[in-house]
Design an enzyme around this catalytic site. Structure first.
Site, mmCIF file in Angstrom:
data_model
loop_
_atom_site.group_PDB
_atom_site.id
_atom_site.type_symbol
_atom_site.label_atom_id
_atom_site.label_comp_id
_atom_site.label_asym_id
_atom_site.label_seq_id
_atom_site.Cartn_x
_atom_site.Cartn_y
_atom_site.Cartn_z
ATOM 1 N N ARG A 45 0.879 -1.272 -0.155
ATOM 2 C CA ARG A 45 -0.058 -0.059 -0.020
ATOM 3 C C ARG A 45 0.686 1.086 0.145
ATOM 4 O O ARG A 45 1.202 1.981 0.918
ATOM 5 C CB ARG A 45 -0.957 0.021 1.174
ATOM 6 N N SER A 114 -11.643 -1.743 1.058
ATOM 7 C CA SER A 114 -11.545 -1.127 2.274
ATOM 8 C C SER A 114 -12.791 -0.432 2.734
ATOM 9 O O SER A 114 -13.448 0.074 1.729
ATOM 10 C CB SER A 114 -10.433 0.194 2.342
ATOM 11 N N LYS A 143 -4.909 10.101 12.455
ATOM 12 C CA LYS A 143 -6.568 10.332 12.350
ATOM 13 C C LYS A 143 -7.036 10.716 10.976
ATOM 14 O O LYS A 143 -7.752 10.373 10.514
ATOM 15 C CB LYS A 143 -6.672 10.711 13.604
HETATM 16 N N1 TZP Z 1 -7.148 1.981 6.963
HETATM 17 C C1 TZP Z 1 -7.806 2.326 8.128
HETATM 18 S S1 TZP Z 1 -7.165 2.444 9.315
HETATM 19 C C2 TZP Z 1 -5.482 2.003 8.575
HETATM 20 C C3 TZP Z 1 -5.745 1.638 7.147
HETATM 21 C C4 TZP Z 1 -4.811 1.648 6.005
HETATM 22 C C5 TZP Z 1 -4.224 2.101 9.097
HETATM 23 C C6 TZP Z 1 -3.886 1.111 10.226
HETATM 24 O O1 TZP Z 1 -2.504 1.304 10.555
HETATM 25 P P1 TZP Z 1 -2.272 0.729 11.774
HETATM 26 O O2 TZP Z 1 -0.754 1.337 12.226
HETATM 27 O O3 TZP Z 1 -2.295 -0.769 12.005
HETATM 28 O O4 TZP Z 1 -3.200 1.524 13.074
#
Ligand code: TZP
Length: 212
Positions: A45, A114, A143
């Site tokens: 990603r 997603s 966030k």
């Molecule tokens: N989509 C929703 S939260 C997120 C993604 C790609 C990030 C998740 O990262 P982490 O470090 O596991 O909280």
């Protein structure tokens, strides 16, 4: 009834973020450590790379995941995924919809989507996704990038409405994994709990032990 189309037995979905590393090489090393520790499902990603750069990185990561018999998903770019022989593509809400991708790729190609709530989850399943990620469940380091946490209650609601596997994502740490599994998550997806861990091997093994 569970989807018959695909048996997705993996419960840990590791997602990359090369910005956590000083160099691309450092990311490959961390990925290899996670693969050695047993990760079998990875999403590349790297949304800000040009398509040529992505193709190059994806080729490397395909080789690496291939050595460990792990599945590789490419974020958003169906063309790159097909070109490097990835196992599938992971779509966002602004990507091509799953039903349109399926017309190009056929049934053997994994499609993940997603999602951030019940409506998106139901829609993704209706469009033929093989699985979804749902989140952010908890607060994540950024966030702004991922939006407000949707909470564990949304996960419970989604699990009532879809039959495809749901991977909880966003702020999942080893200590939170139990809660999301109890709320019905089929698996967990994460970036920092593994890739930003002081000891990638130990964190991966701990998570995999718990998910057995
Ligand atoms: N989509 C929703 S939260 C997120 C993604 C790609 C990030 C998740 O990262 P982490 O470090 O596991 O909280």
């Amino acid at each position: 009834m569970k989807s018959q189309k695909l048996k997705l037995k993996e419960k840990l979905y590791l997602i990359t973020d090369r910005k956590l590393f000083n160099s691309q090489c450092a990311m490959y090393l961390a990925l290899e450590t996670a693969l050695e520790a047993g990760v079998k499902f990875i999403q590349l990603r790297e949304k800000d790379l040009s398509v040529r750069e992505l193709l190059d990185v994806a080729g490397w990561v395909r080789e690496l995941t291939g050595e460990y018999g792990a599945r590789l998903m490419i974020n958003d770019r169906v063309d790159v995924a097909l070109s490097i022989g990835a196992d599938g593509v992971h779509l966002g809400q602004d990507s091509m919809p799953a039903h349109a991708v399926r017309k190009i790729t056929g049934d053997k190609f994994l499609i993940g989507v997603s999602t951030h709530g019940v409506d998106e989850a139901v829609k993704a399943e209706g469009h033929g996704a093989d699985f979804i990620t749902l989140g952010p469940i908890y607060k994540t380091p950024s966030k702004l990038k991922y939006g407000d946490p949707i909470g564990i209650h949304t996960l419970r609601k989604v699990k009532f409405r879809v039959t495809i596997p749901v991977f909880a994502i966003g702020g999942i740490r080893p200590g939170k994994a139990k809660e999301v599994r109890e709320a019905g998550a089929d698996g967990i997806a994460m970036i920092s709990a593994i890739l930003a861990a002081r000891d990638v091997k130990q964190s991966t093994e701990e998570l995999l032990r718990f998910l057995k």
